[in-house]
Write an enzyme that holds these catalytic residues in place. Structure first.
Site, mmCIF file in Angstrom:
data_model
loop_
_atom_site.group_PDB
_atom_site.id
_atom_site.type_symbol
_atom_site.label_atom_id
_atom_site.label_comp_id
_atom_site.label_asym_id
_atom_site.label_seq_id
_atom_site.Cartn_x
_atom_site.Cartn_y
_atom_site.Cartn_z
ATOM 1 N N TYR A 17 91.465 -35.239 -56.390
ATOM 2 C CA TYR A 17 90.873 -35.877 -57.583
ATOM 3 C C TYR A 17 91.966 -36.286 -58.566
ATOM 4 C CZ TYR A 17 86.187 -34.486 -56.162
ATOM 5 O OH TYR A 17 85.016 -34.354 -55.472
ATOM 6 N N LYS B 188 85.031 -37.483 -49.317
ATOM 7 C CA LYS B 188 86.476 -37.297 -49.341
ATOM 8 C C LYS B 188 86.805 -35.905 -48.823
ATOM 9 C CE LYS B 188 87.033 -34.429 -51.902
ATOM 10 N NZ LYS B 188 86.505 -33.039 -51.922
HETATM 11 P P1 NAD Z 1 79.036 -27.231 -47.092
HETATM 12 O O1 NAD Z 1 79.791 -26.154 -46.429
HETATM 13 O O2 NAD Z 1 78.121 -26.857 -48.217
HETATM 14 O O3 NAD Z 1 78.178 -28.068 -46.039
HETATM 15 C C1 NAD Z 1 78.717 -28.530 -44.820
HETATM 16 C C2 NAD Z 1 77.610 -28.986 -43.901
HETATM 17 O O4 NAD Z 1 78.210 -29.265 -42.635
HETATM 18 C C3 NAD Z 1 76.524 -27.936 -43.651
HETATM 19 O O5 NAD Z 1 75.285 -28.613 -43.529
HETATM 20 C C4 NAD Z 1 76.920 -27.325 -42.307
HETATM 21 O O6 NAD Z 1 75.816 -26.817 -41.597
HETATM 22 C C5 NAD Z 1 77.510 -28.543 -41.593
HETATM 23 N N1 NAD Z 1 78.447 -28.215 -40.523
HETATM 24 C C6 NAD Z 1 78.481 -28.822 -39.327
HETATM 25 N N2 NAD Z 1 79.438 -28.313 -38.556
HETATM 26 C C7 NAD Z 1 80.033 -27.348 -39.258
HETATM 27 C C8 NAD Z 1 81.097 -26.459 -38.984
HETATM 28 N N3 NAD Z 1 81.764 -26.495 -37.822
HETATM 29 N N4 NAD Z 1 81.461 -25.602 -39.962
HETATM 30 C C9 NAD Z 1 80.826 -25.581 -41.159
HETATM 31 N N5 NAD Z 1 79.802 -26.414 -41.457
HETATM 32 C C10 NAD Z 1 79.407 -27.290 -40.524
HETATM 33 O O7 NAD Z 1 80.116 -28.301 -47.555
HETATM 34 P P2 NAD Z 1 79.983 -29.365 -48.717
HETATM 35 O O8 NAD Z 1 80.454 -28.757 -49.994
HETATM 36 O O9 NAD Z 1 78.639 -29.997 -48.697
HETATM 37 O O10 NAD Z 1 81.122 -30.408 -48.267
HETATM 38 C C11 NAD Z 1 80.899 -31.407 -47.294
HETATM 39 C C12 NAD Z 1 81.846 -32.584 -47.539
HETATM 40 O O11 NAD Z 1 81.632 -33.074 -48.859
HETATM 41 C C13 NAD Z 1 83.324 -32.248 -47.475
HETATM 42 O O12 NAD Z 1 84.030 -33.316 -46.899
HETATM 43 C C14 NAD Z 1 83.744 -32.070 -48.929
HETATM 44 O O13 NAD Z 1 85.097 -32.363 -49.177
HETATM 45 C C15 NAD Z 1 82.840 -33.070 -49.606
HETATM 46 N N6 NAD Z 1 82.520 -32.716 -51.003
HETATM 47 C C16 NAD Z 1 82.614 -33.681 -51.947
HETATM 48 C C17 NAD Z 1 82.278 -33.408 -53.265
HETATM 49 C C18 NAD Z 1 82.310 -34.508 -54.290
HETATM 50 O O14 NAD Z 1 82.192 -34.224 -55.476
HETATM 51 N N7 NAD Z 1 82.447 -35.767 -53.883
HETATM 52 C C19 NAD Z 1 81.856 -32.133 -53.621
HETATM 53 C C20 NAD Z 1 81.737 -31.160 -52.622
HETATM 54 C C21 NAD Z 1 82.071 -31.464 -51.306
#
Ligand code: NAD
Length: 369
Positions: free
Chosen positions: A199, A114
């Site tokens: 959420y 999401k």
């Molecule tokens: P994060 O920043 O920790 O990771 C993002 C990943 O995307 C990294 O591996 C990064 O290298 C890659 N990436 C590729 N292109 C990128 C760019 N242009 N800029 C930045 N990173 C890039 O993020 P996250 O917390 O893992 O979030 C990822 C997704 O998951 C989002 O859509 C977020 O909303 C969602 N999320 C959901 C929950 C949940 O509880 N369901 C919790 C956290 C995040």
């Protein structure tokens, strides 16, 4: 006679659904991959990342081969991997559509984090692409697979609280890294609203099974603070559900971590605090008979989510939280931003059917007491 084993043997790997995890950020590494490893019907078969070295190191630790790691450019090489039936997109929000489209073209079923897209139009295009390709799409609304949230929904819809009158929910946290993609409009599509406020919105829709008829919102964006040059710091929004039931919600990147849900009926009150954490959810229901605090055997929201989708890949049925569920959140979030901009109530299209955007109900682990 040998005794029957009490524990069901795990599903053999050959019958489980193999996932490729796309994006090795915090959520994948800390939550999703560990959850998939304990799952009964799913397993991680491949990793897709920009950092090949990190991916290979990680793959080895998981017992995968170096050749199970792909770069974003190599993504299409997964089309030759019949063991990878599904992909799980865990990238910054603006990249969801590109990777979902590429996965759909390969005929892979898709789980996306999401918010599904950047806005309602973007999310609808994602749904259309998956429909056209004939692949399943599920939005990873983990709370809709949590037994605590289902118990809250049962109390709300089963009459335990009497007639529901008012709701409130908060999801706030401090985002202090000014360089994070979450604070860049082009990557995130908004600030706390599509990240954590979603959420509150999604859970209120889930526990009531109903859709709001109007929204009213205000927004605060202190642009002098370098973190909030592009996205808002806070949004406060009201949702008007049918029969005068009103919800008040706050979301922010500027206030200390709080996540709660409260439902007030004429015969009882329900409180979840915390309401949206990965673990340690607490539910209490107060009526004139006393206070109930249901507890459940330990579970992992992500593991339940993985397995629900694996079951849908096997039976071809629509998942409980398909893309359409996310489009509806985006329609409402777009209206929230519009209301904050215009200062006016924004009316929404009336939806009378319950659970109008949801699919096949998930099977839940049973309640303990
Ligand atoms: P994060 O920043 O920790 O990771 C993002 C990943 O995307 C990294 O591996 C990064 O290298 C890659 N990436 C590729 N292109 C990128 C760019 N242009 N800029 C930045 N990173 C890039 O993020 P996250 O917390 O893992 O979030 C990822 C997704 O998951 C989002 O859509 C977020 O909303 C969602 N999320 C959901 C929950 C949940 O509880 N369901 C919790 C956290 C995040």
């Amino acid at each position: 006679m040998p005794r029957k084993p009490k524990i069901k043997p795990p599903t053999p790997q050959s019958r489980r659904v193999g996932y490729a995890i796309v994006g090795l950020g915090e959520l994948s590494v800390e939550e999703l991959i560990p959850a998939a490893r304990t799952s009964k019907e799913s397993y991680v078969a491949a990793l897709v990342t920009s950092e090949l070295d990190k991916g290979v190191e990680f793959a080895r630790a998981l017992g995968l081969k170096d050749s199970d790691v792909y770069t974003y450019d190599d993504f299409e090489h997964l089309s030759g991997r019949d063991d990878v039936e599904a992909v799980y997109i865990v990238l910054p929000n603006s990249l969801h559509r590109e990777f979902i489209t590429r996965a759909a073209k390969m005929g892979k079923h898709i789980v996306s984090e999401k918010p599904l897209g950047m806005n309602a139009k973007d999310a609808q295009k994602i749904v259309d692409v998956c429909k056209k390709a004939g692949v399943l799409l599920m939005t990873a609304y983990r709370c809709q697979y949590s037994p605590h949230h289902w118990a809250a929904r049962d109390a709300v819809q089963g009459g335990t609280l009497g007639r529901v009158k008012l709701l409130d929910s908060m999801h706030v946290q401090v985002e202090d890294d000014p360089t994070v993609w979450r604070l860049q409009q082009e990557l995130a599509g908004g600030g706390p609203l599509p990240d954590v406020g979603i959420y509150s919105l999604n859970t209120l829709r889930f526990v009531t099974g109903q859709e709001p008829e109007w929204v009213f919102a205000t927004l605060h964006q202190p642009k002098k603070d370098r973190r909030f040059r592009e996205v808002e710091e806070s949004v406060s929004f009201m949702l008007g559900f049918p029969e005068g039931v009103t919800a008040n919600c706050h979301t922010s990147y500027g206030a200390f971590k709080t996540d709660t849900l409260r439902v007030m009926g004429d015969a009882g009150t329900l409180l979840m605090d915390p309401a949206f954490t990965y673990e340690g959810l607490k539910l209490s229901i107060e009526t004139k008979e006393g206070t109930m605090t249901p507890s459940f055997p330990a579970y992992d929201q992500f593991g339940l989510e993985f397995d629900h989708f694996a079951q849908r890949v096997r039976d071809g049925k629509t998942p409980w939280t398909p893309g359409e569920e996310a489009v509806q959140d985006h329609v409402i979030m777009d209206a929230i931003y519009e209301s904050a901009k215009t200062g006016k109530v924004v009316k929404l299209k009336s939806v009378t059917k319950k659970d109008a955007f949801r699919g096949t109900k998930p099977t839940l682990p049973s309640e303990k007491s």
